[in-house]
Design a protein around this motif. Structure first.
Motif: not given
Length: 271
Positions: A73, A76-77, A79-80, A83, A85, A127-128, A131
């Motif tokens: 997690e 992934y945070a 990665i997000q 900003g 893709p 998660r990915v 998206d």
């Protein structure tokens, strides 16, 4: 986070288990082919790896234990927070455990192996991939192994984890075939990395035999990913022959073949 003009045009990739070995070489392939990259691993070497990979692209690193739910997690945070893709992700983080399952190996080590090799791959892919499906674009690479196509005595849990990843990647590939997302399984044979030492397999035949170049394995994996292939047996011609033979031979025969390579003490002791 506002993106620079360069970041808006350069594709972005994530590589796990990238502090050394195949993962590091996969990250290098992405950088050399015009990607910005986020690399992750649990050891301090990930910071140095990012420095060594730096070039025309942007390389960032995250030190994180992906064997923990919170670790995935956290990644992934990160990665997000960038900003951007994810155009491609290489789910490469993994570990081995060598030895007789009932007599020699520790349950804690094998449960950690499952958490890293299997659970974290499913978790991060979940998660990915969502998206990617929303954008109708993306590439996913799972590092499996030729051990996935045969029983793996004295690496029983490791081999099973790689068989899971191969099956999972093939199923996910089918599910995502119509939405612009490709899934590829990289299947190396024995490769010259720290894997066998960490797995406690220095005294085995496979641990002491000549191995494939991780740069070659990574290049073949990257090329297969970019070509949208379902899988690639990477490394030497011997690996492809072994994988092909495993498809035709009965499981007891392939298990015995693997046993001769991986049984503790099967190697010639170096003086």
């Amino acid at each position: 986070m506002a993106l620079s003009e360069q970041q808006k045009t350069r594709p972005f990739a994530v590589v796990t288990g990238a502090s050394s070995g195949i993962g590091y070489e996969l990250a290098k392939q992405f950088v050399q082919n015009g990607y910005d990259v986020l690399i992750a691993a649990e050891d301090d070497g990930i910071t140095e790896a990012a420095r060594n990979l730096g070039g025309s692209g942007r390389v960032e690193s995250v030190k994180v234990d992906l064997a923990r739910y919170e670790g995935v997690e956290y990644l992934y945070a990160k990665i997000q927070a960038l900003g951007r893709p994810v155009d491609a992700i290489a789910l490469n983080a993994g570990v081995g455990v060598g030895g007789a399952f009932a007599q020699q190996t520790r349950l804690e080590d094998e449960l950690n192996l499952i958490a890293l090799n299997v659970t974290s791959s499913v978790h991060l892919a979940k998660r990915v991939s969502r998206d990617m499906v929303q954008r109708k674009s993306g590439r996913i690479l799972f590092t499996s192994s030729i051990a996935a196509v045969m029983p793996a005595p004295f690496e029983a849990v490791y081999g099973a984890s790689k068989a899971f990843l191969l099956s999972f990647s093939e199923a996910l590939r089918n599910e995502l075939a119509d939405v612009g997302v490709t899934v590829t399984a990289l299947m190396p044979g024995p490769t010259e990395t720290n894997f066998f030492h960490r797995a406690g397999m220095d005294d085995t035949k496979v641990g002491q035999d000549e191995k494939d170049d991780p740069a070659q394995v990574a290049r073949q994996g990257f090329e297969a990913l970019m070509a949208g292939k379902d899988k690639v047996v990477a490394g030497s011609v011997k690996n492809r022959a072994m994988a092909a033979a495993a498809q035709m031979m009965p499981d007891p025969a392939t298990a015995q073949m693997h046993r001769k390579m991986s049984e503790p003490g099967s190697g010639t002791k170096k003086q």
